[in-house]
Design an enzyme around this catalytic site. Structure first.
Site, PDB file in Angstrom:
ATOM      1  N   MET A  32      13.497 -54.826   3.768  1.00  0.00           N
ATOM      2  CA  MET A  32      14.659 -55.054   4.640  1.00  0.00           C
ATOM      3  C   MET A  32      14.810 -53.883   5.618  1.00  0.00           C
ATOM      4  SD  MET A  32      17.448 -57.190   2.551  1.00  0.00           S
ATOM      5  CE  MET A  32      18.239 -55.868   1.667  1.00  0.00           C
ATOM      6  N   GLY A  33      13.733 -53.140   5.821  1.00  0.00           N
ATOM      7  CA  GLY A  33      13.778 -52.020   6.752  1.00  0.00           C
ATOM      8  C   GLY A  33      14.444 -50.799   6.151  1.00  0.00           C
ATOM      9  N   LEU A  35      13.173 -47.831   5.992  1.00  0.00           N
ATOM     10  CA  LEU A  35      12.090 -47.543   5.052  1.00  0.00           C
ATOM     11  C   LEU A  35      12.076 -46.087   4.585  1.00  0.00           C
ATOM     12  CD1 LEU A  35       9.270 -49.589   6.800  1.00  0.00           C
ATOM     13  CD2 LEU A  35      10.931 -50.351   5.103  1.00  0.00           C
ATOM     14  N   HIS A  36      11.673 -45.892   3.341  1.00  0.00           N
ATOM     15  CA  HIS A  36      11.581 -44.552   2.761  1.00  0.00           C
ATOM     16  C   HIS A  36      10.263 -44.447   1.983  1.00  0.00           C
ATOM     17  CE1 HIS A  36      12.778 -46.704  -0.804  1.00  0.00           C
ATOM     18  NE2 HIS A  36      13.945 -47.042  -0.265  1.00  0.00           N
ATOM     19  N   GLY A  38       9.523 -44.855  -0.993  1.00  0.00           N
ATOM     20  CA  GLY A  38       9.278 -45.958  -1.928  1.00  0.00           C
ATOM     21  C   GLY A  38       8.491 -47.061  -1.221  1.00  0.00           C
ATOM     22  N   HIS A  39       8.936 -47.394   0.000  1.00  0.00           N
ATOM     23  CA  HIS A  39       8.220 -48.430   0.763  1.00  0.00           C
ATOM     24  C   HIS A  39       6.820 -47.944   1.154  1.00  0.00           C
ATOM     25  CE1 HIS A  39      12.550 -49.350   1.695  1.00  0.00           C
ATOM     26  NE2 HIS A  39      12.133 -50.531   1.269  1.00  0.00           N
ATOM     27  N   ASP A 152      13.703 -52.787  -8.317  1.00  0.00           N
ATOM     28  CA  ASP A 152      14.452 -54.038  -8.413  1.00  0.00           C
ATOM     29  C   ASP A 152      13.768 -54.897  -9.476  1.00  0.00           C
ATOM     30  OD1 ASP A 152      16.471 -53.739  -6.253  1.00  0.00           O
ATOM     31  OD2 ASP A 152      14.670 -53.469  -5.061  1.00  0.00           O
ATOM     32  N   GLN A 155      14.535 -58.718  -9.810  1.00  0.00           N
ATOM     33  CA  GLN A 155      13.956 -59.383  -8.637  1.00  0.00           C
ATOM     34  C   GLN A 155      12.442 -59.549  -8.812  1.00  0.00           C
ATOM     35  OE1 GLN A 155      14.850 -58.250  -4.399  1.00  0.00           O
ATOM     36  NE2 GLN A 155      12.920 -57.170  -4.507  1.00  0.00           N
ATOM     37  N   SER A 187      16.379 -45.366  -2.735  1.00  0.00           N
ATOM     38  CA  SER A 187      17.017 -46.611  -2.326  1.00  0.00           C
ATOM     39  C   SER A 187      17.701 -46.365  -0.985  1.00  0.00           C
ATOM     40  CB  SER A 187      18.070 -47.022  -3.361  1.00  0.00           C
ATOM     41  OG  SER A 187      18.969 -47.948  -2.804  1.00  0.00           O
TER      42      SER A 187
HETATM   43  O1  PAF Z   1      13.725 -55.783  -2.152  1.00  0.00           O
HETATM   44  C1  PAF Z   1      14.049 -56.063  -0.981  1.00  0.00           C
HETATM   45  O2  PAF Z   1      14.034 -55.230  -0.064  1.00  0.00           O
HETATM   46  C2  PAF Z   1      14.466 -57.479  -0.646  1.00  0.00           C
HETATM   47  O3  PAF Z   1      15.189 -58.048  -1.691  1.00  0.00           O
HETATM   48  C3  PAF Z   1      13.307 -58.389  -0.218  1.00  0.00           C
HETATM   49  C4  PAF Z   1      12.318 -58.589  -1.351  1.00  0.00           C
HETATM   50  C5  PAF Z   1      12.600 -57.791   0.984  1.00  0.00           C
HETATM   51  C6  PAF Z   1      13.825 -59.766   0.172  1.00  0.00           C
HETATM   52  O4  PAF Z   1      14.713 -59.703   1.219  1.00  0.00           O
END
Ligand code: PAF
Length: 283
Positions: A32-33, A35-36, A38-39, A152, A155, A187
């Site tokens: 979801m942008g 970004l840090h 973790g991404h 997450d 998820q 996060s």
């Molecule tokens: O984990 C996230 O950032 C969001 O839940 C995802 C998987 C990109 C879905 O919008």
């Protein structure tokens, strides 16, 4: 391949069609942008898996509940693109809300049972929004691999179940949580914490460590572990309000009555208006 930013669904579909036709494998990193690191670690993992990594940026309205932070969720496209390019992902897909959810949009994807507890209980429809948008992203990008973070946890398990149930030929890869030096899980929402709450936020990790330590010492009784975790949270984060602490089987998310192999402890704590989640495998 040159760095490509696709802002329309049709542009991404066209590129994915071309990649599939030329037998290139695709890994998707949905985000979801904002970004840090973790991404960044997810992108690095994806680069090891496939020929082309597609990072998606989409603040998905259907996974936010009323009163949640959809409008004020941080958007930082320029620095996100820099991070993605530096990390080595060659394709970015940034769809618009009105293209993903047209005015006559009516279709949602839900995973039953696994979404009843934990985040599902606290945030009605949140996971339905996640499974819906990830379904759409998978259909558009056509990945062979999909990379998500263990931060997450629910998820990740729900999405794994969905991919298996819907027979998608996609390999799901779940990466370890990346933490600050003091243990706080990275996060986007950490950035909203006041200095006092930021200091107290480390309590989540410390409580999880206590659970793991007790387990390693042979403690199997959840009541004992829970008591010590609550004490730690109370001492280190007096401002914190515990939403839940749950002990579940890693894959099925079923609550366990004693610590078993593959038990995960997860928790959600509110500090001011910010709700933080974290988890650790302890069994
Ligand atoms: O984990 C996230 O950032 C969001 O839940 C995802 C998987 C990109 C879905 O919008």
């Amino acid at each position: 391949m040159k760095f490509t930013v696709n802002k329309t669904i049709s542009a991404q579909q066209k590129l994915s069609r071309k990649l599939v036709a030329s037998k290139k494998t695709i890994a998707i990193v949905p985000t979801m942008g904002s970004l840090h690191d973790g991404h960044r670690s997810l992108i690095k993992r994806a680069l090891k898996l496939a020929d082309v990594v597609v990072t998606t940026i989409f603040v998905n309205p259907t996974q936010f509940g009323p009163g949640e932070d959809f409008k004020r969720y941080p958007r930082s496209a320029k620095s996100d693109l820099e991070l993605i390019q530096k990390a080595g992902s060659k394709v970015v897909f940034i769809p618009k809300v009105q293209d993903m959810y047209t005015d006559d949009y009516r279709t949602y994807v839900s995973v039953h049972k696994l979404t009843d507890d934990l985040e599902g209980a606290s945030r009605p429809n949140h996971l339905r929004g996640v499974t819906t948008v990830v379904t759409k992203l998978f259909n558009i990008v056509r990945p062979d691999f999909a990379v998500f973070g263990m931060k997450d946890y629910q998820q990740a398990m729900v999405l794994k179940r969905m991919v298996a149930d819907l027979n998608w030929p996609i390999k799901m890869v779940i990466c370890p949580t990346v933490r600050e030096k003091d243990g706080l899980a990275l996060s986007t929402r950490n950035g909203y914490l006041s200095p006092m709450h930021r200091e107290q936020a480390t309590a989540l990790y410390q409580a999880l460590r206590i659970a793991r330590k007790l387990c390693m010492e042979g403690e199997e009784r959840i009541s004992v572990i829970l008591r010590d975790m609550r004490r730690e949270l109370h001492d280190l984060a007096p401002a914190g309000k515990v939403d839940y602490i749950a002990f579940t089987d890693m894959e099925t998310l079923r609550p366990v009555t004693r610590i078993e192999k593959d038990t995960v402890v997860s928790l959600a704590v509110r500090l001011g208006s910010i709700r933080l989640i974290d988890n650790m495998k302890i069994g």
